[in-house]
Design a protein around this motif. Structure first.
Motif, mmCIF file in Angstrom:
data_model
loop_
_atom_site.group_PDB
_atom_site.id
_atom_site.type_symbol
_atom_site.label_atom_id
_atom_site.label_comp_id
_atom_site.label_asym_id
_atom_site.label_seq_id
_atom_site.Cartn_x
_atom_site.Cartn_y
_atom_site.Cartn_z
ATOM 1 N N TYR A 87 0.281 13.026 0.828
ATOM 2 C CA TYR A 87 -1.174 13.671 0.687
ATOM 3 C C TYR A 87 -0.871 15.011 0.119
ATOM 4 C CZ TYR A 87 -1.959 9.325 3.401
ATOM 5 O OH TYR A 87 -2.151 8.071 3.958
ATOM 6 N N THR A 111 -3.657 6.257 9.456
ATOM 7 C CA THR A 111 -4.386 6.867 8.368
ATOM 8 C C THR A 111 -5.047 5.551 7.618
ATOM 9 O OG1 THR A 111 -2.737 8.329 8.111
ATOM 10 C CG2 THR A 111 -4.147 8.293 6.323
ATOM 11 N N ASN A 112 -6.281 5.660 7.555
ATOM 12 C CA ASN A 112 -7.077 4.734 6.794
ATOM 13 C C ASN A 112 -7.000 3.409 7.658
ATOM 14 O OD1 ASN A 112 -8.086 6.732 4.755
ATOM 15 N ND2 ASN A 112 -6.340 6.288 3.856
ATOM 16 N N TRP A 113 -6.811 3.066 8.835
ATOM 17 C CA TRP A 113 -6.767 1.816 9.514
ATOM 18 C C TRP A 113 -8.124 1.663 10.184
ATOM 19 C CZ3 TRP A 113 -1.774 0.792 12.624
ATOM 20 C CH2 TRP A 113 -0.418 0.923 11.901
ATOM 21 N N ASP A 114 -9.176 1.889 9.384
ATOM 22 C CA ASP A 114 -10.252 1.396 9.914
ATOM 23 C C ASP A 114 -11.082 2.625 10.513
ATOM 24 O OD1 ASP A 114 -10.503 -1.170 8.390
ATOM 25 O OD2 ASP A 114 -9.292 -1.885 10.266
ATOM 26 N N GLU A 115 -12.378 2.603 10.710
ATOM 27 C CA GLU A 115 -13.199 3.501 11.278
ATOM 28 C C GLU A 115 -12.743 4.139 12.535
ATOM 29 O OE1 GLU A 115 -14.136 0.400 10.416
ATOM 30 O OE2 GLU A 115 -16.016 0.240 9.303
ATOM 31 N N ASP A 118 -10.902 7.114 12.162
ATOM 32 C CA ASP A 118 -11.087 8.011 11.218
ATOM 33 C C ASP A 118 -10.689 9.669 11.830
ATOM 34 O OD1 ASP A 118 -12.116 6.348 9.512
ATOM 35 O OD2 ASP A 118 -14.073 6.727 9.850
#
Length: 188
Positions: A87, A111-115, A118
């Protein structure tokens, strides 16, 4: 529902009670590694598929989560190496960015594994065959900067980690099948 042992490693998950078929698997989830909790279990109606895919990929992994570039580095340096390789905003040529992303993506955790995850971006490694280590640095929810607080190192047994992943994957598969049924028929 807990999959695994919260004193070692557990995934806490549930589907929202009002769901009826046909539906995706919506619910809540967080991870317990001893006293460390990553994720927001109070966040309702989150997608669980992204986390399911991440845990399933880790469960199906045949080799230890380690890279030779980690040799001799402190855990915080490993965390920063992985996060910056994937990143980082730097002057690397695009080919180097893509190569680094491919090399280090296997260590990116949550990371980015759903809300429900976050703001939770961690690194997962296995320094040896028997332990799995989660490295986490809290970040501000509103900026990509470090939040005041300690660097988190959470260690669990690899067998405990794998057992929790297996339990979650089996449960999700059952829930997905249940939520595709419509009066006893499978949706096509």
């Amino acid at each position: 529902m807990f999959f695994g042992n919260p004193e070692d490693f557990a995934i806490e998950a549930m589907t929202e009670p009002h769901l009826i078929a046909p539906s995706a698997v919506w619910g809540r989830m967080c991870v317990h590694i001893g006293p460390v909790i990553l994720g927001d279990f109070s966040d309702e109606h989150c997608g669980l598929y992204g986390a399911y895919c991440g845990f399933k990929e880790l469960l199906n992994r045949k080799t230890r989560l380690w890279d030779a570039s980690f040799d001799g580095l402190a855990r915080e340096q490993i965390h920063d190496l992985v996060r910056n390789a994937i990143y980082g905003d730097d002057d690397r040529p695009m080919a180097a960015v893509l190569a680094d992303s491919q090399r280090y993506r296997q260590f990116d955790f949550l990371t980015n594994w759903d809300e429900q995850f976050d703001g939770f971006a961690s690194v997962i490694i296995q320094e040896n065959a028997t332990t799995t280590t989660i490295l986490h640095r809290p970040h501000s929810a509103f900026a990509r900067q470090r939040e005041p607080g300690s660097f988190v190192v959470a260690i669990c047994s690899t067998i405990g980690f794998r057992n929790a992943c297996a339990g979650l994957v089996e449960w999700f598969d059952r829930e997905a099948a249940r939520l595709t049924l419509d009066e006893g028929r499978t949706m096509t």
